[in-house]
Design a protein around this motif. Structure first.
Motif, PDB file in Angstrom:
ATOM      1  N   TYR A   1     -17.069  -0.047  -0.865  1.00 58.43           N
ATOM      2  CA  TYR A   1     -17.518  -1.440  -0.770  1.00 58.43           C
ATOM      3  C   TYR A   1     -16.659  -2.250  -1.728  1.00 58.43           C
ATOM      4  CZ  TYR A   1     -20.763  -5.407  -0.465  1.00 58.43           C
ATOM      5  OH  TYR A   1     -21.330  -6.637  -0.256  1.00 58.43           O
ATOM      6  N   LEU A   2     -15.715  -3.013  -1.166  1.00 57.03           N
ATOM      7  CA  LEU A   2     -14.674  -3.654  -1.955  1.00 57.03           C
ATOM      8  C   LEU A   2     -14.784  -5.163  -1.810  1.00 57.03           C
ATOM      9  CD1 LEU A   2     -11.000  -2.282  -1.890  1.00 57.03           C
ATOM     10  CD2 LEU A   2     -11.749  -4.328  -3.064  1.00 57.03           C
ATOM     11  N   ARG A   3     -14.804  -5.864  -2.946  1.00 63.31           N
ATOM     12  CA  ARG A   3     -15.003  -7.312  -2.920  1.00 63.31           C
ATOM     13  C   ARG A   3     -13.841  -8.028  -2.224  1.00 63.31           C
ATOM     14  NH1 ARG A   3     -17.071  -8.977  -7.131  1.00 63.31           N
ATOM     15  NH2 ARG A   3     -16.342 -11.102  -7.230  1.00 63.31           N
ATOM     16  N   SER A   4     -14.179  -9.047  -1.453  1.00 61.77           N
ATOM     17  CA  SER A   4     -13.188  -9.764  -0.652  1.00 61.77           C
ATOM     18  C   SER A   4     -12.170 -10.500  -1.517  1.00 61.77           C
ATOM     19  CB  SER A   4     -13.885 -10.757   0.285  1.00 61.77           C
ATOM     20  OG  SER A   4     -14.666 -11.691  -0.458  1.00 61.77           O
ATOM     21  N   GLU A   5     -12.504 -10.739  -2.800  1.00 63.05           N
ATOM     22  CA  GLU A   5     -11.577 -11.444  -3.693  1.00 63.05           C
ATOM     23  C   GLU A   5     -10.401 -10.568  -4.115  1.00 63.05           C
ATOM     24  OE1 GLU A   5     -15.707 -13.218  -4.538  1.00 63.05           O
ATOM     25  OE2 GLU A   5     -14.843 -11.284  -4.001  1.00 63.05           O
ATOM     26  N   TYR A   6     -10.361  -9.318  -3.656  1.00 61.77           N
ATOM     27  CA  TYR A   6      -9.284  -8.391  -4.016  1.00 61.77           C
ATOM     28  C   TYR A   6      -8.421  -8.047  -2.791  1.00 61.77           C
ATOM     29  CZ  TYR A   6     -11.237  -7.214  -8.670  1.00 61.77           C
ATOM     30  OH  TYR A   6     -11.668  -7.254  -9.965  1.00 61.77           O
ATOM     31  N   PRO A   7      -7.709  -9.009  -2.215  1.00 65.96           N
ATOM     32  CA  PRO A   7      -6.939  -8.716  -0.988  1.00 65.96           C
ATOM     33  C   PRO A   7      -5.859  -7.664  -1.191  1.00 65.96           C
ATOM     34  CG  PRO A   7      -6.338 -10.871  -1.898  1.00 65.96           C
ATOM     35  CD  PRO A   7      -7.556 -10.420  -2.637  1.00 65.96           C
ATOM     36  N   ASP A   8      -5.196  -7.644  -2.353  1.00 64.76           N
ATOM     37  CA  ASP A   8      -4.155  -6.639  -2.587  1.00 64.76           C
ATOM     38  C   ASP A   8      -4.758  -5.239  -2.657  1.00 64.76           C
ATOM     39  OD1 ASP A   8      -2.405  -8.709  -2.656  1.00 64.76           O
ATOM     40  OD2 ASP A   8      -1.927  -8.585  -4.782  1.00 64.76           O
TER      41      ASP A   8
ATOM     42  N   ASN B   1     -18.882   1.924  -5.064  1.00 67.07           N
ATOM     43  CA  ASN B   1     -19.121   0.501  -5.294  1.00 67.07           C
ATOM     44  C   ASN B   1     -17.938  -0.084  -6.067  1.00 67.07           C
ATOM     45  OD1 ASN B   1     -20.078  -2.060  -5.826  1.00 67.07           O
ATOM     46  ND2 ASN B   1     -22.172  -1.376  -6.185  1.00 67.07           N
ATOM     47  N   ALA B   2     -17.064  -0.767  -5.343  1.00 63.69           N
ATOM     48  CA  ALA B   2     -15.891  -1.397  -5.944  1.00 63.69           C
ATOM     49  C   ALA B   2     -16.054  -2.909  -6.008  1.00 63.69           C
ATOM     50  CB  ALA B   2     -14.627  -1.032  -5.152  1.00 63.69           C
ATOM     51  N   ASP B   3     -17.308  -3.364  -6.069  1.00 60.46           N
ATOM     52  CA  ASP B   3     -17.582  -4.795  -6.154  1.00 60.46           C
ATOM     53  C   ASP B   3     -17.540  -5.215  -7.633  1.00 60.46           C
ATOM     54  OD1 ASP B   3     -18.416  -7.211  -4.587  1.00 60.46           O
ATOM     55  OD2 ASP B   3     -20.085  -7.150  -5.994  1.00 60.46           O
ATOM     56  N   GLU B   4     -16.352  -5.249  -8.169  1.00 57.48           N
ATOM     57  CA  GLU B   4     -16.127  -5.489  -9.596  1.00 57.48           C
ATOM     58  C   GLU B   4     -16.296  -6.971  -9.908  1.00 57.48           C
ATOM     59  OE1 GLU B   4     -12.923  -3.586 -12.589  1.00 57.48           O
ATOM     60  OE2 GLU B   4     -12.051  -4.801 -11.004  1.00 57.48           O
ATOM     61  N   GLY B   5     -17.516  -7.368 -10.278  1.00 61.87           N
ATOM     62  CA  GLY B   5     -17.796  -8.786 -10.438  1.00 61.87           C
ATOM     63  C   GLY B   5     -17.948  -9.268 -11.858  1.00 61.87           C
ATOM     64  N   ASP B   6     -17.977  -8.370 -12.846  1.00 60.46           N
ATOM     65  CA  ASP B   6     -18.171  -8.794 -14.231  1.00 60.46           C
ATOM     66  C   ASP B   6     -16.968  -9.574 -14.746  1.00 60.46           C
ATOM     67  OD1 ASP B   6     -20.613  -7.620 -14.357  1.00 60.46           O
ATOM     68  OD2 ASP B   6     -20.013  -5.920 -15.586  1.00 60.46           O
ATOM     69  N   SER B   7     -17.242 -10.654 -15.464  1.00 60.25           N
ATOM     70  CA  SER B   7     -16.153 -11.416 -16.077  1.00 60.25           C
ATOM     71  C   SER B   7     -15.424 -10.540 -17.083  1.00 60.25           C
ATOM     72  CB  SER B   7     -16.722 -12.657 -16.773  1.00 60.25           C
ATOM     73  OG  SER B   7     -17.795 -12.303 -17.639  1.00 60.25           O
ATOM     74  N   GLY B   8     -14.111 -10.660 -17.105  1.00 63.06           N
ATOM     75  CA  GLY B   8     -13.311  -9.899 -18.060  1.00 63.06           C
ATOM     76  C   GLY B   8     -13.066  -8.458 -17.668  1.00 63.06           C
TER      77      GLY B   8
ATOM     78  N   GLY C   1     -23.183  -5.691  -6.865  1.00 61.29           N
ATOM     79  CA  GLY C   1     -22.793  -4.678  -7.826  1.00 61.29           C
ATOM     80  C   GLY C   1     -23.945  -3.723  -8.112  1.00 61.29           C
ATOM     81  N   GLU C   2     -25.181  -4.162  -7.811  1.00 61.21           N
ATOM     82  CA  GLU C   2     -26.363  -3.299  -7.915  1.00 61.21           C
ATOM     83  C   GLU C   2     -26.434  -2.451  -6.652  1.00 61.21           C
ATOM     84  OE1 GLU C   2     -30.279  -1.788  -7.503  1.00 61.21           O
ATOM     85  OE2 GLU C   2     -29.428  -3.322  -6.164  1.00 61.21           O
ATOM     86  N   GLU C   3     -26.683  -1.152  -6.813  1.00 66.13           N
ATOM     87  CA  GLU C   3     -26.469  -0.210  -5.721  1.00 66.13           C
ATOM     88  C   GLU C   3     -27.331  -0.484  -4.491  1.00 66.13           C
ATOM     89  OE1 GLU C   3     -27.146   3.680  -7.253  1.00 66.13           O
ATOM     90  OE2 GLU C   3     -29.295   3.397  -7.566  1.00 66.13           O
TER      91      GLU C   3
ATOM     92  N   ARG D   1     -15.141  -1.195   3.413  1.00 67.66           N
ATOM     93  CA  ARG D   1     -15.968  -2.309   3.880  1.00 67.66           C
ATOM     94  C   ARG D   1     -15.835  -3.445   2.867  1.00 67.66           C
ATOM     95  NH1 ARG D   1     -20.264  -0.840   7.313  1.00 67.66           N
ATOM     96  NH2 ARG D   1     -19.522   0.787   8.734  1.00 67.66           N
ATOM     97  N   THR D   2     -15.626  -4.647   3.354  1.00 71.68           N
ATOM     98  CA  THR D   2     -15.373  -5.790   2.477  1.00 71.68           C
ATOM     99  C   THR D   2     -16.650  -6.584   2.242  1.00 71.68           C
ATOM    100  OG1 THR D   2     -13.125  -5.944   3.339  1.00 71.68           O
ATOM    101  CG2 THR D   2     -13.948  -7.828   2.118  1.00 71.68           C
ATOM    102  N   GLY D   3     -16.973  -6.813   0.972  1.00 68.21           N
ATOM    103  CA  GLY D   3     -18.144  -7.604   0.618  1.00 68.21           C
ATOM    104  C   GLY D   3     -17.831  -9.085   0.646  1.00 68.21           C
ATOM    105  N   ALA D   4     -18.882  -9.884   0.708  1.00 67.08           N
ATOM    106  CA  ALA D   4     -18.720 -11.336   0.842  1.00 67.08           C
ATOM    107  C   ALA D   4     -18.697 -12.060  -0.494  1.00 67.08           C
ATOM    108  CB  ALA D   4     -19.842 -11.898   1.710  1.00 67.08           C
ATOM    109  N   GLY D   5     -18.742 -11.338  -1.607  1.00 66.25           N
ATOM    110  CA  GLY D   5     -18.598 -11.977  -2.906  1.00 66.25           C
ATOM    111  C   GLY D   5     -19.884 -12.217  -3.649  1.00 66.25           C
ATOM    112  N   ALA D   6     -20.944 -11.458  -3.334  1.00 61.01           N
ATOM    113  CA  ALA D   6     -22.212 -11.613  -4.043  1.00 61.01           C
ATOM    114  C   ALA D   6     -22.228 -10.712  -5.275  1.00 61.01           C
ATOM    115  CB  ALA D   6     -23.379 -11.260  -3.126  1.00 61.01           C
TER     116      ALA D   6
END
Length: 511
Positions: A220-227, A179-186, A268-270, A259-264
């Motif tokens: 599972y990688l968030r789409s906001e991380y194109p690099d 789970n690489a959907d790193e969504g926490d602020s900071g 981040g919850e499994e 796999r690219t996530g849509a930004g939800a």
């Protein structure tokens, strides 16, 4: 004039690029002779020095930063002096904020081109996988259990126990999900590793796949991380071409896909992430069953965070006992602490559990960037507790933070100065939950909306005491009744703000 170097290192990750590293690289390409190699390495995580340019001289890496395109001609003309220049930092490894770290996950980050597999191996990479190839799956799991490694995504669940559960579970096939959907602020540690040293994550996933018997791995990688998406996909291709996926699980090959996530944020919850991977709406599943027994497509599935899997190669290369030597109590190994907000030296700091929050903010971070007094610190993402200056001596480990009503989460630390309005920060927590809730359970979906409305009334000075009582009731309902941590933890920042900064909620009544 000191001679020009044969090689120059300029970070190519998104952190450095966001402050002009590409323009700096272009300027050096135009100013240096053709025989000087420019390597786009990963960031060292010392963001106040980015773009951080490094050269190698007499076996020592010398740093210069932060460098702008206007500085390039001067540095080239005077031959990158060791000292005496306004940008000269001396040996990079001697920079205090780097020298004092205990890097196990990020030990290679910033040393070479992130896609140079040969350099990865020379730097100690692949040794964990080679060790794992000589061990049975049960022996690998025993090393992880011995290490005390816990999930770095925030829950802190022992990785070895999770792996053993999946190993013993039966199914047509097994899956490994990162789970690489790193969504926490900071927070940015996942991104930094995937962009700066992606092979460490891939190696950790290979070891985990062998341990549980999974031939199919997904990131599972968030789409906001194109690099990060681009770099990780390229790294997987290179790993596959080198043959490192072969014969890992009972003679069968392993493979990994992105796999690219849509930004939800909820993904981040499994279980929400697993729904998303199946092509469904990203919403929480009721438990039991847990994913290790019935996860992706109903099959036994391990879900681990990037930093959890990134810790595994070191554990296998050096042994579980050696890993246990780092940390304190039940918090073993190292954590990547991420400094953000009003901080003078924003940075990723990897240290053993037990360092104080004060040391991270003052010794490593240099206090507030604004120069104003520190008033609040949020640890653990947008659902983490707000702490006061008086709380800064707390040890940064799971249990010590829990004792004062906080949580470690993913290791994010956001600093606020004395101008922050904590009532509005509490409102932000409720608003964030209302926006990001998957909507499946009523306490989270409706409770967060009612909480935001109640805080609006408090901020407007409307029946403050009565609305504070109502807010406490809402927090209790959300904590006890929500299906997952999205609704269950939203009350943590709200309650901590009320308890530690009551004056921001009652001042209007006094007026």
């Amino acid at each position: 004039m000191i001679g020009l170097p044969d090689r120059i290192y300029i970070p190519g990750d998104s952190a450095a690029r966001s402050v002009g590293a590409d323009a700096v690289a272009d300027a050096f390409a135009a100013a240096l002779p053709d025989n000087c190699e420019i390597v786009r390495n990963g960031s060292r995580g010392l963001f106040w020095l980015e773009p951080l340019v490094e050269i190698e001289r007499d076996g020592v890496r010398l740093g210069f930063g932060p460098v702008t395109p206007d500085d390039v001609a001067d540095l080239v003309n005077i031959g990158f002096p060791d000292t005496g220049h306004k940008l000269a930092l001396g040996p990079v490894e001697d920079i205090p904020q780097l020298a004092r770290q205990q890097r196990l996950i990020f030990v290679r980050c910033g040393l070479a081109d992130p896609l140079d597999l040969e350099a990865y191996a020379k730097g100690g990479g692949l040794s964990g996988l080679e060790t794992a190839r000589g061990l049975s799956p049960d022996a690998i799991i025993e090393q992880v259990r011995t290490s005390g490694l816990r999930g770095r995504g925030g829950a802190g669940f022992p990785a070895g126990i999770k792996w053993e559960t999946a190993r013993k579970s039966s199914g047509e096939r097994k899956y490994l999900c990162c789970n690489a959907d790193e969504g926490d602020s900071g927070t940015y540690a996942d991104r930094l590793l995937m962009e700066g040293d992606p092979f460490t994550l891939i190696e950790g996933m290979c070891i985990a796949a062998r341990a549980i018997g999974a031939c199919h791995g997904l990131v599972y990688l968030r789409s906001e991380y194109p690099d990060a998406i681009r770099t990780l996909k390229q790294a997987i291709t290179l790993w596959r071409e080198a043959g490192h996926f072969r014969d890992l699980v009972d003679g069968a090959d392993v493979d990994i896909e992105v796999r690219t996530g849509a930004g939800a944020y909820i993904c981040g919850e499994e279980s929400s992430m697993l729904n998303s991977l199946e092509g469904k709406r990203g919403e929480v599943r009721a438990k039991p069953p847990i994913p290790a027994i019935s996860g992706l497509f109903g099959q036994p599935t391990i879900v681990n965070n990037v930093l959890t899997l990134g810790s595994v190669p070191w554990v296998l290369a050096h042994g579980g006992e050696a890993y246990r030597d780092f940390g304190t109590g039940r918090s073993r190994g190292t954590q990547a602490f991420q400094l953000a907000g009003d901080i003078a030296r924003g940075a990723l700091i990897e240290l053993a559990f037990g360092v104080s929050l004060r040391s991270l903010i003052e010794d490593f971070g240099g206090g507030t960037r604004s120069g104003r007094p520190l008033r609040a610190v949020q640890v653990g993402g947008p659902l983490g507790a707000y702490l006061r200056e008086a709380d800064l001596d707390v040890a940064m480990d799971y249990e010590a933070l829990a004792e004062i009503g906080g949580m470690l989460g993913h290791g994010g630390i956001v600093v606020f100065n004395d101008r922050v309005d904590m009532a509005r920060q509490a409102r932000f927590a409720m608003e964030f939950c209302a926006i990001e809730s998957c909507g499946k359970c009523t306490p989270c979906r409706v409770g967060a909306t009612r909480g935001r409305e109640t805080l609006d009334r408090i901020i407007a000075g409307d029946e403050i005491e009565a609305n504070l009582d109502l807010l406490q009731d809402l927090c209790e309902l959300m904590t006890d009744g929500s299906l997952c941590a999205m609704g269950g933890l939203t009350p943590m920042p709200v309650r901590s703000a009320i308890e530690r900064f009551p004056e921001d909620f009652t001042r209007l009544a006094a007026e």
